[in-house]
Each structure stands twice: as C-alpha cells, then as structure tokens.
Design a protein around this motif. Structure first.
Motif, PDB file in Angstrom:
ATOM      1  N   PHE A 154       0.658  -1.320  -0.125  1.00 17.42           N
ATOM      2  CA  PHE A 154       0.161  -0.010  -0.187  1.00 17.42           C
ATOM      3  C   PHE A 154       0.757   1.220  -0.058  1.00 17.42           C
ATOM      4  CE2 PHE A 154      -3.007   3.054   2.206  1.00 17.42           C
ATOM      5  CZ  PHE A 154      -3.731   3.065   1.265  1.00 17.42           C
ATOM      6  N   GLN A 155       0.511   2.312  -0.987  1.00 17.14           N
ATOM      7  CA  GLN A 155       1.374   3.389  -0.965  1.00 17.14           C
ATOM      8  C   GLN A 155       0.387   4.711  -1.296  1.00 17.14           C
ATOM      9  OE1 GLN A 155       3.402   1.592  -4.601  1.00 17.14           O
ATOM     10  NE2 GLN A 155       5.106   3.033  -3.836  1.00 17.14           N
ATOM     11  N   VAL A 156       0.866   5.579  -0.721  1.00 20.20           N
ATOM     12  CA  VAL A 156      -0.041   6.951  -0.901  1.00 20.20           C
ATOM     13  C   VAL A 156       1.092   8.098  -1.133  1.00 20.20           C
ATOM     14  CG1 VAL A 156      -1.149   8.787   0.420  1.00 20.20           C
ATOM     15  CG2 VAL A 156      -1.432   6.514   1.161  1.00 20.20           C
ATOM     16  N   GLU A 157       0.702   8.470  -2.596  1.00 24.30           N
ATOM     17  CA  GLU A 157       1.641   9.759  -3.152  1.00 24.30           C
ATOM     18  C   GLU A 157       1.270  10.889  -2.175  1.00 24.30           C
ATOM     19  OE1 GLU A 157       1.175   9.706  -7.197  1.00 24.30           O
ATOM     20  OE2 GLU A 157       0.737   8.006  -7.660  1.00 24.30           O
ATOM     21  N   ASP A 158       2.376  11.892  -2.423  1.00 28.08           N
ATOM     22  CA  ASP A 158       2.057  13.192  -2.055  1.00 28.08           C
ATOM     23  C   ASP A 158       1.165  13.805  -2.248  1.00 28.08           C
ATOM     24  OD1 ASP A 158       4.825  12.799  -0.886  1.00 28.08           O
ATOM     25  OD2 ASP A 158       5.717  13.541  -2.401  1.00 28.08           O
ATOM     26  N   ASN A 159       0.522  13.625  -3.341  1.00 31.78           N
ATOM     27  CA  ASN A 159      -0.704  14.466  -3.512  1.00 31.78           C
ATOM     28  C   ASN A 159      -1.863  13.492  -3.132  1.00 31.78           C
ATOM     29  OD1 ASN A 159      -1.184  12.052  -5.233  1.00 31.78           O
ATOM     30  ND2 ASN A 159      -1.142  13.382  -7.142  1.00 31.78           N
ATOM     31  N   GLY A 160      -1.799  12.561  -2.322  1.00 27.85           N
ATOM     32  CA  GLY A 160      -2.776  11.965  -1.603  1.00 27.85           C
ATOM     33  C   GLY A 160      -3.365  10.761  -2.416  1.00 27.85           C
ATOM     34  N   THR A 161      -3.036  10.370  -3.838  1.00 30.38           N
ATOM     35  CA  THR A 161      -3.489   9.407  -4.418  1.00 30.38           C
ATOM     36  C   THR A 161      -2.812   8.051  -3.826  1.00 30.38           C
ATOM     37  OG1 THR A 161      -3.522  10.572  -6.630  1.00 30.38           O
ATOM     38  CG2 THR A 161      -3.237   8.305  -6.713  1.00 30.38           C
ATOM     39  N   THR A 162      -3.805   7.081  -3.811  1.00 28.81           N
ATOM     40  CA  THR A 162      -3.477   5.842  -3.232  1.00 28.81           C
ATOM     41  C   THR A 162      -3.156   4.682  -4.326  1.00 28.81           C
ATOM     42  OG1 THR A 162      -5.904   5.159  -2.910  1.00 28.81           O
ATOM     43  CG2 THR A 162      -4.691   6.165  -1.073  1.00 28.81           C
ATOM     44  N   LEU A 163      -2.322   3.709  -3.951  1.00 21.74           N
ATOM     45  CA  LEU A 163      -1.741   2.716  -4.949  1.00 21.74           C
ATOM     46  C   LEU A 163      -1.815   1.572  -4.335  1.00 21.74           C
ATOM     47  CD1 LEU A 163       0.904   4.287  -6.948  1.00 21.74           C
ATOM     48  CD2 LEU A 163      -1.140   4.043  -7.762  1.00 21.74           C
ATOM     49  N   LEU A 164      -2.306   0.300  -4.831  1.00 24.66           N
ATOM     50  CA  LEU A 164      -2.088  -0.871  -4.157  1.00 24.66           C
ATOM     51  C   LEU A 164      -1.412  -1.682  -5.052  1.00 24.66           C
ATOM     52  CD1 LEU A 164      -3.191  -2.161  -1.522  1.00 24.66           C
ATOM     53  CD2 LEU A 164      -5.281  -2.744  -2.592  1.00 24.66           C
ATOM     54  N   THR A 165      -0.201  -2.292  -4.756  1.00 23.76           N
ATOM     55  CA  THR A 165       0.364  -2.903  -5.844  1.00 23.76           C
ATOM     56  C   THR A 165       0.543  -4.574  -5.349  1.00 23.76           C
ATOM     57  OG1 THR A 165       2.119  -1.190  -6.237  1.00 23.76           O
ATOM     58  CG2 THR A 165       2.954  -3.479  -6.745  1.00 23.76           C
ATOM     59  N   PHE A 166      -0.184  -5.387  -6.385  1.00 15.84           N
ATOM     60  CA  PHE A 166      -0.221  -6.708  -5.959  1.00 15.84           C
ATOM     61  C   PHE A 166       0.929  -7.342  -6.189  1.00 15.84           C
ATOM     62  CE2 PHE A 166      -4.527  -5.049  -5.954  1.00 15.84           C
ATOM     63  CZ  PHE A 166      -5.322  -6.110  -5.310  1.00 15.84           C
ATOM     64  N   GLY A 167       1.407  -8.360  -5.591  1.00 11.12           N
ATOM     65  CA  GLY A 167       2.538  -9.328  -5.484  1.00 11.12           C
ATOM     66  C   GLY A 167       2.174 -10.678  -5.210  1.00 11.12           C
ATOM     67  N   THR A 168       3.232 -11.444  -5.131  1.00  7.75           N
ATOM     68  CA  THR A 168       2.859 -12.967  -4.721  1.00  7.75           C
ATOM     69  C   THR A 168       4.079 -13.397  -3.590  1.00  7.75           C
ATOM     70  OG1 THR A 168       1.907 -13.493  -6.564  1.00  7.75           O
ATOM     71  CG2 THR A 168       3.043 -15.426  -5.389  1.00  7.75           C
ATOM     72  N   LEU A 169       3.505 -13.937  -2.587  1.00  9.71           N
ATOM     73  CA  LEU A 169       4.714 -14.570  -1.612  1.00  9.71           C
ATOM     74  C   LEU A 169       5.443 -15.594  -2.287  1.00  9.71           C
ATOM     75  CD1 LEU A 169       5.976 -14.630   1.323  1.00  9.71           C
ATOM     76  CD2 LEU A 169       4.021 -15.850   1.951  1.00  9.71           C
ATOM     77  N   GLN A 170       6.568 -15.464  -2.687  1.00  7.28           N
ATOM     78  CA  GLN A 170       7.358 -16.248  -3.551  1.00  7.28           C
ATOM     79  C   GLN A 170       8.183 -17.192  -2.471  1.00  7.28           C
ATOM     80  OE1 GLN A 170       9.869 -14.959  -7.008  1.00  7.28           O
ATOM     81  NE2 GLN A 170      11.301 -15.071  -5.721  1.00  7.28           N
ATOM     82  N   SER A 171       8.696 -16.793  -1.202  1.00  4.31           N
ATOM     83  CA  SER A 171       9.525 -17.446  -0.233  1.00  4.31           C
ATOM     84  C   SER A 171       9.651 -16.972   0.915  1.00  4.31           C
ATOM     85  CB  SER A 171      10.948 -17.970  -0.794  1.00  4.31           C
ATOM     86  OG  SER A 171      11.706 -16.613  -1.062  1.00  4.31           O
ATOM     87  N   VAL A 172      10.098 -17.631   2.030  1.00  4.34           N
ATOM     88  CA  VAL A 172      10.452 -17.194   3.436  1.00  4.34           C
ATOM     89  C   VAL A 172      11.756 -17.263   3.653  1.00  4.34           C
ATOM     90  CG1 VAL A 172       9.574 -17.329   5.896  1.00  4.34           C
ATOM     91  CG2 VAL A 172       7.802 -17.342   3.796  1.00  4.34           C
TER      92      VAL A 172
END
Length: 508
Positions: A154-172
């Motif tokens: 989850f990210q929030v840009e300086d102008n308030g725009t929100t971004l949700l980047t989807f990824g995959t748990l690859q390893s631990v």
C-alpha cells in the motif's frame, strides 16, 4: 547508521541472508498489477516524519548532521502506529501526519525493538491524541500467509493518490534487515513497485489486513523484503505489557556440518543433521543451561535441524532454525534442545533470555544515547563498539586495527578482565601529547596502576596521579606505557573547552 534509499530511487535488497536449501522446483512467472484501493484504507495509515541525528564515531563529543526520512505507518490499535525501528533510531523529532496533510502531531515512542526493526508510536500530547486519531480505523492483523498467496503493498503519493501493488509471496527466509547478527522471519514478495510514491517503509496487506512491513525493494529482481506478520504479532503482543520484554536469544554461535570428515569427527550418523556449536556466550541462556562449545545442536523445540541449519516449518516449509528461538518463543520461555556431546545424545532445557547490547563486551549497536569517552590532555579514549569499527570504512572488517577486531570477534579472551574495551583512539597535538601524536588504536590496560574495565574506572583513575604528578598509561599491546603530566594536561583541557570542545568526558 546506513539508511535505505527511498522507493522512488529503488531500495537495496537486504544482505547477509542464510543460504536457502536447494530446490528443483521452478516457479511460474508472476503477474503483478497496480490498482486504486478502496478509499477507507487511507483511514488506517499515517505518514511518519522523522529527524534523526547520530553521534560522530570519530569525535564522540559531537553529533553528525541531521537526516530527515519519511514512511507510511499502519494504525494497528486505537491511537497506535506501527513502523520500523530504523525510523526512530537516534530521532530528535518524530511527527505523525494524516495522509491528506490535514493534521500533524508530535509523536512519541511506545515501544521499540531495534533488533527486530519495529517501533510503536502514538501522539505525544494526551490532549491532542484523541483529536488526531479521530475518524481513523486500526487495520486488522492478517493470518499467516502461505507460499503463493497474493499480497498487496500500500502506497500513498504526496498528492494523496493511493496505490495498491499486487504481488505474490515467493519464499520465506530468516534475514537481517537493519542490524548485523539480528535475523528475523522475512517474506520475499514478487511485485513490480511503482516509483511515484517515495517512502522509507510501507504496510503490506493480505485481504485488507496487515500482513507485514516492506523493508526494502530490489528494482532489478522486483523482490520486496517484507518483515513477517509472525514477528509483528510477537512484537505487538509483547508491547502490551508495562515493560517491553523483547525477543529472546539462546546465546550461541553455530557452524554447519556438511563436511563428511567433520561429521565423522563429531560422530554424526548419516541420518542426523545438526549444527556445531562454535561459541557459547558467557551468561547467556545456553551457558546457564549447560550447553558447551563443541556440542552439536540436533533439534530445538522438537524440530530436527538439518546439517545446513534448516527445519521444516509446518506452513512455510524449510526455515532457518533461528526462528524457533527468536520468532516462536518469548523471553522467559523454556525451550527443549537435543544435542550430541562427544557422540552421546542429551536433552537440555534452556530458559530464554533477552540480550541487550550492553550485555556484550563490544556492543553491536548504540542508539538514543551518546557514546562514552574521555579527552585528557589531548589523548582521546573511547569505548569499543561496532559503530566505532564501522567508522574505518566500507571494508572495516579488513581495514580496522587487528587488535580491535580481535576483541570484537573473540570477546571470550577479554571478558574475564573487563566490562568494556577502552582504547586510545587518537591524539590531538598539544603540549601534553608531544611525542605521542602518532599513538592510536591501543587498548588500555592500566592507568596509574588501576585496572581499567570501563570508561568510569578510566576517568576515576586519572584523578589519582603518582607522586611525581604524572599519569602512567599502560597499554595491552607490547606492554607499552605512556606518561602524561597532570599540570600540563589539565591546562590543555581548559584550552580545549575554550576552543569549542563541548565536554571532556562522558561515562553513562
């Protein structure tokens, strides 16, 4: 302290990873996507603005220039924000800010664990706290994910725009993210991060619940190191108490047992795994339980450990054995250990303890308090710490003086005689130090016949010159002794203070 670059510049992948077990499984290509999340996620995060100022390792009476960093923290309980320990280390000012910038408030630390790289913050003012957190909503804590699960950064840009980047748990893996020799369970998440939103760390979600904290990002491999919810949950539970207990330690160093000749020497069978115990810290949990150097650790908490140091975690698969101590147990818990001693199996129980940096002869880190030192007549004395060694440069493990490295790497050789390693770090050219200008990096043994085991005893020893009004300083190296005139050195001390030295000593 080494800081990660902002995400907009590409965060470096954490180093010093234990070697993962070999596998022939090929992973399918991972598709990633970026979406605009539901607006209500913004109600569960705040920006954290930190100004920090560390102490100068070469001139311990002064600080380095201040640094400012910013991160996105997760609200995890009413009026409480989770972030990394690195965000608050040596902080001179901490501020919480709503994502839209509508409210700010000075923050204070509720609990911090630099080894696990976690900190819990709240608003400093009791009067402002409820107002600042009005209309916010704590994030729920996610269940432990499985390999292959989808996770969202989850990210929030300086102008308030929100971004949700989807990824995959690859390893631990069990990695260190901030401090050396401090490794914790970490998720490796495959995701193509957006570069628009700069932040020192970010919350990572699973189904809109907190599942980890992003610590670093490798833009080439598109891999994010994410501190696991296992460690976060452990920290939050411990932080509920009046006194934070922290993560425990067993107090041993180990070596893998892959070499066949070494295994024959240790009398290990082909079916046994095991780790050779190469060192046992005096006074640590293992030492108190009767573990000895030369023992072989076969299992911990009922889990067999293979010859490379891995056990089979019921959910994550092969995991480095340290998680059994630092992730699955708490300070004060009992852990059962299966060992092999001279070919004979034994069962030993140990009560896990917390190791503080000051428990070590040469501390690995030192935050939020100034270093101890003494300037006498122009001679500069310091306590040996890892940050002092790191001041010798990037290749400090080969560039630092051998005697100081020996004290750091082999503390058992010194621990019976001293609490801290006190050394002469350098000499300011003054009338008192004529002939000693080139002296540096010598470990102090005695001053005026008094054994030196800490900065406090060093300062006290200089209050007792001999009958000739001279100070004798004996060094460990080559039985060398230097002499300092008390009258001249006292005059020099006054001049140094007049010329801008803020103080001559510190022993806290």
């Amino acid at each position: 302290m080494k800081y990660l670059l902002p995400l907009s510049l590409g965060l470096l992948l954490a180093s010093c990873k234990p070697q993962a077990p070999e596998t022939n499984t090929e992973k399918a290509p991972v598709e990633v996507e970026v979406t605009t999340p539901a607006v209500d996620l913004v109600e569960s995060v705040v920006r954290i603005n930190s100004t920090s100022q560390s102490w100068n390792a070469a001139q311990p009476w002064e600080k380095n220039p201040p640094q400012e960093i910013r991160s996105l923290g997760a609200i995890v309980a009413p009026n409480q924000v989770l972030t990394t320990g690195e965000m608050v280390a040596d902080a001179t000012y901490l501020e919480l800010e709503l994502p839209d910038g509508s409210r700010t408030a000075e923050a204070k630390i509720v609990a911090v664990d630099y080894e696990a790289n976690l900190a819990l913050l709240t608003v400093k003012s009791d009067e402002q706290r409820e107002d600042f957190f009005a209309n916010t909503r704590p994030l729920p804590i996610a269940d432990k994910p499985a390999i292959g699960d989808s996770m969202q950064i989850f990210q929030v840009e300086d102008n308030g725009t929100t971004l949700l980047t989807f990824g995959t748990l690859q390893s631990v893996e069990v990695l260190n993210s901030f401090l050396p020799n401090q490794s914790f369970l970490t998720y490796l998440v495959k995701a193509s991060m957006q570069s628009a939103a700069s932040s020192f760390s970010l919350p990572v979600l699973k189904d809109n619940a907190l599942a980890g904290i992003l610590l670093s990002y490798d833009s080439d491999d598109q891999i994010s190191d994410v501190l696991s919810i296992d460690v976060i949950s452990h920290f939050l539970e411990s932080a509920k108490g009046e006194t934070y207990a922290g993560f425990p330690s067993l107090g041993i160093s180990v070596t893998r047992t892959e070499d066949p000749s070494f295994r024959d020497f240790l009398k290990l069978t082909a079916e046994q795994g095991g780790l050779y115990i190469s060192n046992v810290r005096i006074g640590g949990a293992a030492d108190l339980a009767g573990i000895k150097k030369g023992d072989v650790l076969l299992a911990a908490a009922g889990f067999p450990i293979d010859r490379r140091g891995y056990y089979q975690h019921p959910q994550y698969g092969p995991v480095f054995w340290g998680h059994l101590v630092r992730g699955e147990k708490s300070t004060g818990d009992e852990i059962n250990l299966s060992i092999l001693r001279e070919g004979q199996p034994m069962e030993i129980s140990a009560i896990l303890t917390r190791e503080e940096p000051q428990d070590h002869l040469v501390p690995d880190y030192q935050f939020d308090r100034p270093p101890n030192f003494l300037v006498k007549g122009g001679l500069v004395f310091q306590e040996l710490t890892r940050p002092v060694l790191e001041a010798f440069g990037k290749d400090w493990t080969s560039r630092a003086p051998l005697n100081l490295l020996d004290a750091y790497e082999n503390p058992e050789k010194y621990e019976n005689n001293t609490k801290r390693v006190i050394f002469l770090s350098g000499s300011i050219p003054t009338p008192a130090t004529v002939g000693y200008e080139s002296l540096r990096n010598l470990i102090v043994k005695k001053v005026n016949g008094i054994e030196i085991d800490s900065m406090k005893t060093l300062i006290e020893a200089f209050d007792k010159p001999n009958a000739d009004n001279l100070h004798s300083i004996e060094f460990l190296e080559e039985n060398f002794t230097a002499y300092l005139d008390e009258t001249i050195s006292t005059n020099v001390d006054g001049i140094l203070l007049q010329r801008g030295l803020t103080r001559l000593s510190r022993a806290e």
